[in-house]
Scaffold this motif. Structure first.
Motif, PDB file in Angstrom:
ATOM      1  N   THR A  92       1.172  -1.564   0.362  1.00  0.00           N
ATOM      2  CA  THR A  92      -0.180   0.129  -0.100  1.00  0.00           C
ATOM      3  C   THR A  92       0.867   1.348  -0.267  1.00  0.00           C
ATOM      4  OG1 THR A  92      -1.658  -1.441   1.020  1.00  0.00           O
ATOM      5  CG2 THR A  92      -1.639   1.204   1.466  1.00  0.00           C
ATOM      6  N   GLU A  93       1.971   1.416   0.433  1.00  0.00           N
ATOM      7  CA  GLU A  93       2.891   2.715   0.712  1.00  0.00           C
ATOM      8  C   GLU A  93       3.198   3.021  -0.421  1.00  0.00           C
ATOM      9  OE1 GLU A  93       5.076   2.491   4.052  1.00  0.00           O
ATOM     10  OE2 GLU A  93       6.457   3.929   2.996  1.00  0.00           O
ATOM     11  N   LEU A  94       4.147   1.726  -0.714  1.00  0.00           N
ATOM     12  CA  LEU A  94       4.468   1.617  -2.027  1.00  0.00           C
ATOM     13  C   LEU A  94       3.805   1.976  -3.540  1.00  0.00           C
ATOM     14  CD1 LEU A  94       7.159   0.922  -4.387  1.00  0.00           C
ATOM     15  CD2 LEU A  94       6.277  -0.888  -4.979  1.00  0.00           C
ATOM     16  N   THR A  95       1.910   1.566  -3.813  1.00  0.00           N
ATOM     17  CA  THR A  95       1.285   2.171  -4.254  1.00  0.00           C
ATOM     18  C   THR A  95       0.818   3.345  -4.379  1.00  0.00           C
ATOM     19  OG1 THR A  95      -0.248   0.869  -3.287  1.00  0.00           O
ATOM     20  CG2 THR A  95       0.536  -0.034  -4.962  1.00  0.00           C
ATOM     21  N   THR A  96       0.646   4.096  -3.099  1.00  0.00           N
ATOM     22  CA  THR A  96       0.251   5.365  -3.022  1.00  0.00           C
ATOM     23  C   THR A  96       1.556   6.381  -3.449  1.00  0.00           C
ATOM     24  OG1 THR A  96      -0.784   4.545  -0.550  1.00  0.00           O
ATOM     25  CG2 THR A  96      -0.513   7.264  -0.998  1.00  0.00           C
ATOM     26  N   LYS A  97       2.356   5.585  -3.322  1.00  0.00           N
ATOM     27  CA  LYS A  97       3.735   6.689  -3.213  1.00  0.00           C
ATOM     28  C   LYS A  97       3.819   6.369  -5.403  1.00  0.00           C
ATOM     29  CE  LYS A  97       6.418   7.162   1.361  1.00  0.00           C
ATOM     30  NZ  LYS A  97       7.259   6.235   1.162  1.00  0.00           N
ATOM     31  N   LEU A  98       3.817   5.702  -5.950  1.00  0.00           N
ATOM     32  CA  LEU A  98       4.081   5.255  -7.063  1.00  0.00           C
ATOM     33  C   LEU A  98       2.614   6.628  -8.181  1.00  0.00           C
ATOM     34  CD1 LEU A  98       4.921   1.633  -7.979  1.00  0.00           C
ATOM     35  CD2 LEU A  98       6.044   3.954  -8.698  1.00  0.00           C
ATOM     36  N   LEU A  99       1.752   6.297  -7.186  1.00  0.00           N
ATOM     37  CA  LEU A  99       0.234   6.835  -7.596  1.00  0.00           C
ATOM     38  C   LEU A  99       1.020   8.871  -7.665  1.00  0.00           C
ATOM     39  CD1 LEU A  99      -2.752   4.775  -6.469  1.00  0.00           C
ATOM     40  CD2 LEU A  99      -2.013   5.955  -8.746  1.00  0.00           C
ATOM     41  N   ALA A 100       1.244   9.417  -6.709  1.00  0.00           N
ATOM     42  CA  ALA A 100       1.368  10.296  -6.618  1.00  0.00           C
ATOM     43  C   ALA A 100       2.982  10.883  -7.161  1.00  0.00           C
ATOM     44  CB  ALA A 100       2.168  10.478  -5.342  1.00  0.00           C
TER      45      ALA A 100
END
Ligand code: SF4
Length: 229
Positions: A92-100
């Motif tokens: 979740t942390e990775l995908t949130t940062k990638l989306l950002a």
């Protein structure tokens, strides 16, 4: 302490080889570990530790290191496995940062794990691949109603079934009705272009009749069963 991910391999840019985004320029984060054991699994080095050396095949990386590798490599980042949702928190942390960063993110999952609310609420797309009897496991292990219903209700999921022949299609119909699955995709189980083409031709008419989608595995057509393509 920095959160970490168990990573099998990072590769790309290449093309998304499967499903609705087939052909899109994409980069891949393949996570290690799986809760299933499909007889035809095409990535056994992510989980089959009786045959593969875990120390050689699995690398622990910080989320920041994976992000630094993946960002700006392609507009689409595909997180696959193994089963990525077994590492829900750092995922979740990775995908949130990638989306950002402005990237699109797809998570490929076998549909047996309920994603955390933070992932369901975000803009991630789930490519859900529930396993049929042809995967060689009892249905209570491979079909998890709560996870399928949650993913189907998320509005961010499409359902991709690996089939070994037209006889598998009735089973998909049962799952589609029971769990209200939208956006059904059928994909042949094949690691050679010859088998892939044969199955695509066998499946084309019955898949059209059912109103579903059919897609090949582009990476198999291009590179057969080469790893990290
Ligand atoms: S769910 Fe995917 S990674 Fe896991 S055993 Fe099945 S095919 Fe392999």
């Amino acid at each position: 302490m920095a959160s970490t991910l168990k990573v099998a391999e990072l590769f790309g840019p290449t093309f998304q080889g499967e499903g609705p985004s087939l052909g899109r320029h994409a980069t891949f984060v393949r996570l290690s570990g799986c809760n299933l054991a499909c007889s035809w699994c095409d990535t056994p080095w992510t989980w089959q530790w009786q045959s593969y050396d875990r120390a050689a095949e699995q690398t622990v990386m910080t989320v920041e290191a994976v992000l630094a590798w993946a960002r700006d490599r392609a507009d689409l980042v595909v997180v696959t496995g193994g089963e990525p949702l077994l590492q829900a928190e750092p995922l979740t942390e990775l995908t949130t940062k990638l989306l950002a960063t402005g990237a699109s993110v797809e998570i490929e999952t076998n549909g047996t794990v309920v994603p955390p609310d933070a992932l369901l609420a975000g803009q991630v797309t789930f490519n859900v691949s529930p396993k049929l009897a042809n995967a060689g496991m009892p249905d209570r292990r491979r079909v998890r109603g709560q996870a399928l219903r949650t993913l189907a209700a998320s509005g961010h999921a499409r359902f991709k079934f690996v089939v070994t022949g037209a006889a598998d299609l009735d089973e998909i119909e049962v799952l589609q009705e029971e769990y209200d699955l939208d956006d059904v995709w059928v994909m042949p189980e094949a690691t050679t272009s010859g088998r892939l083409l044969r199955l695509l031709r066998e499946l084309a008419d019955p898949v059209v009749e059912r109103g579903w989608n059919l897609a090949p595995r582009l990476h198999v057509l291009l590179w057969e069963d080469a790893r990290a393509r």
